[in-house]
Design a protein around this motif. Structure first.
Motif, short mmCIF file in Angstrom:
data_model
loop_
_atom_site.label_atom_id
_atom_site.label_comp_id
_atom_site.label_asym_id
_atom_site.label_seq_id
_atom_site.Cartn_x
_atom_site.Cartn_y
_atom_site.Cartn_z
N ILE A 195 0.13 11.90 4.38
CA ILE A 195 -0.53 11.83 5.69
C ILE A 195 -0.17 10.55 6.44
O ILE A 195 -0.83 10.19 7.42
CB ILE A 195 -2.06 11.97 5.57
N ARG A 219 -1.47 19.18 6.54
CA ARG A 219 -2.28 17.98 6.37
C ARG A 219 -3.70 18.33 5.96
O ARG A 219 -4.32 17.65 5.12
CB ARG A 219 -2.29 17.17 7.67
N ASN A 220 -4.23 19.40 6.54
CA ASN A 220 -5.58 19.82 6.19
C ASN A 220 -5.68 20.21 4.71
O ASN A 220 -6.65 19.86 4.03
CB ASN A 220 -6.01 20.99 7.07
N PHE A 272 -4.49 6.59 2.51
CA PHE A 272 -4.16 6.88 3.92
C PHE A 272 -3.13 5.89 4.45
O PHE A 272 -2.24 6.26 5.21
CB PHE A 272 -5.43 6.81 4.77
N LEU A 276 -10.89 12.29 6.96
CA LEU A 276 -11.66 12.88 5.87
C LEU A 276 -13.02 12.20 5.83
O LEU A 276 -13.10 10.97 5.78
CB LEU A 276 -10.94 12.72 4.53
N SER A 291 -12.87 17.83 6.44
CA SER A 291 -11.56 17.36 6.91
C SER A 291 -11.42 17.72 8.39
O SER A 291 -11.99 18.71 8.86
CB SER A 291 -10.43 18.00 6.11
N SER A 314 -5.56 12.41 11.37
CA SER A 314 -6.13 13.04 10.19
C SER A 314 -7.35 12.25 9.73
O SER A 314 -7.26 11.02 9.58
CB SER A 314 -5.11 13.08 9.05
N LEU A 356 -5.78 17.06 2.67
CA LEU A 356 -7.09 16.41 2.75
C LEU A 356 -8.11 17.12 1.87
O LEU A 356 -8.92 16.48 1.19
CB LEU A 356 -7.57 16.37 4.21
N ARG A 397 -9.56 7.56 8.30
CA ARG A 397 -8.76 8.24 9.32
C ARG A 397 -7.45 7.51 9.59
O ARG A 397 -7.37 6.28 9.53
CB ARG A 397 -9.61 8.31 10.61
#
Length: 337
Positions: free
Chosen positions: A279, A251-252, A272, A97, A227, A95, A255, A105
């Motif tokens: 996430i 998850r998207n 994160f 951003l 994202s 993941s 974000l 990440r």
């Protein structure tokens, strides 16, 4: 609870010398046995050399150095470490951003299939970079001296073929590209082996998700933020997604919701890496546990990174490192629940 370790390498010199030093430092570990379990015994060496000569010839020198450092043949080093013609890997999650100011990440997979190395390298024949090793030569993610940052995100094996792995592709981008435009152009040329997203940002605040498959490459650009997870979003590419992408979609959405909070680089990094974050994952037995968090701030050239379960954060001014200011830390310690 399992101890989890990360080695930190700093190397400057020729690509060959960097390869030799990496091999010598890793020789006492079980990395070759691990790589041997997921790679082919042999690959088409002339074919690999022809492709790498076109995109990043210095990596062939680093491969020769790895062979020397490990005390193995060039053919064996190419099969184990080149990132070319790698058999299908298991699904992994990632993941990212991106904003105009920073890139953050998480990488999610299994500690059993992880190099456990973060390298800062300054080859004479390529751009200096810092990032997490994958198959030794490749990179999960990283940043180079021009403030170009990139990471990989598995999507599917649709149309799988013999080709360049995404981690070798990330290394080529970091070593040879100075801008988002150059990175996108390179990723449109590389013969990709599988379907992956590449999240990319540069010091000018430009950002893109390159949606790459063996037969087509599309690009999705962001303006103030972007994202990137584990499914394609371009209408021409969505048929290549895996049947079940609910986790990636969730998850998207998370974000995207973070954009509204206007968090600083350091605040988002800590979100994160927090094991209670939506996430951060701990399903390591099923190849979906968070292994590291990597981030970079364009304005101050600041890298913040750590591994799962660690109370330590590697905080590096990469601009200063490129100028010759070595860091003192040689490892990080964490744990896997």
């Amino acid at each position: 609870m399992q101890d989890f370790k990360l080695l930190i390498f700093q190397m400057r010199g020729s690509s060959y010398d960097i390869g030799v030093e990496t091999g010598e430092r890793m020789k006492a570990t079980s990395i070759l046995q691990m790589l041997g379990s997921i790679t082919k015994q042999e690959i088409d060496l002339p074919e690999m050399k022809s492709i790498y000569s076109s995109f990043a010839p210095h990596l062939l020198e680093e491969l020769e150095g790895l062979a020397k450092g490990f005390g193995i043949s060039s053919h064996k080093a190419a099969a184990l470490c080149s990132g070319y013609d790698v058999p299908k890997t298991e699904a992994m999650g990632c993941s990212s951003l991106l904003t105009n100011d920073y890139y953050v990440r998480n990488y999610d997979f299994s500690p059993d299939l992880y190099d456990g190395v973060f390298s800062l390298v300054q080859p004479k024949q390529a751009f200096a970079s810092a990032g997490y090793n994958l198959q030794l030569l490749g990179r999960h993610d990283g940043v180079n001296e021009h403030g170009l940052v990139a990471g990989l995100h598995f999507v599917s094996h649709d149309g799988y073929r013999k080709g360049v792995s995404p981690w070798a592709g990330i290394r080529m981008v970091l070593d040879t590209c100075s801008s988002l435009e150059e990175a996108v152009a390179l990723l449109k040329e590389i013969p990709h082996s599988a379907c992956y997203n590449f999240s990319i940002g540069d010091r000018n605040g430009k950002m893109a998700e390159v949606e790459a498959s063996p037969d087509k490459v599309m690009v999705r650009y962001g303006e103030s933020s972007l994202s990137c997870v584990n499914h394609f979003q371009d209408e021409q590419m969505i048929s290549k997604n895996r049947p079940f992408i609910e986790g990636s979609l969730e998850r998207n959405e998370h974000l995207l919701s973070l954009n509204e909070k206007q968090l600083s680089h350091r605040q988002l990094f800590h979100h994160f890496k927090d094991k209670d974050s939506p996430i951060f994952f701990t399903d390591y037995e099923n190849l979906f546990g968070t292994l590291h968090t990597f981030s970079y701030s364009y304005h101050d050239s600041g890298i913040l990174t750590t591994i799962a379960g660690s109370k330590e954060v590697l905080d590096v001014n990469f601009r200063d490192w490129v100028k010759g200011d070595d860091i003192h830390r040689k490892n990080l310690s964490g744990y896997i629940e």
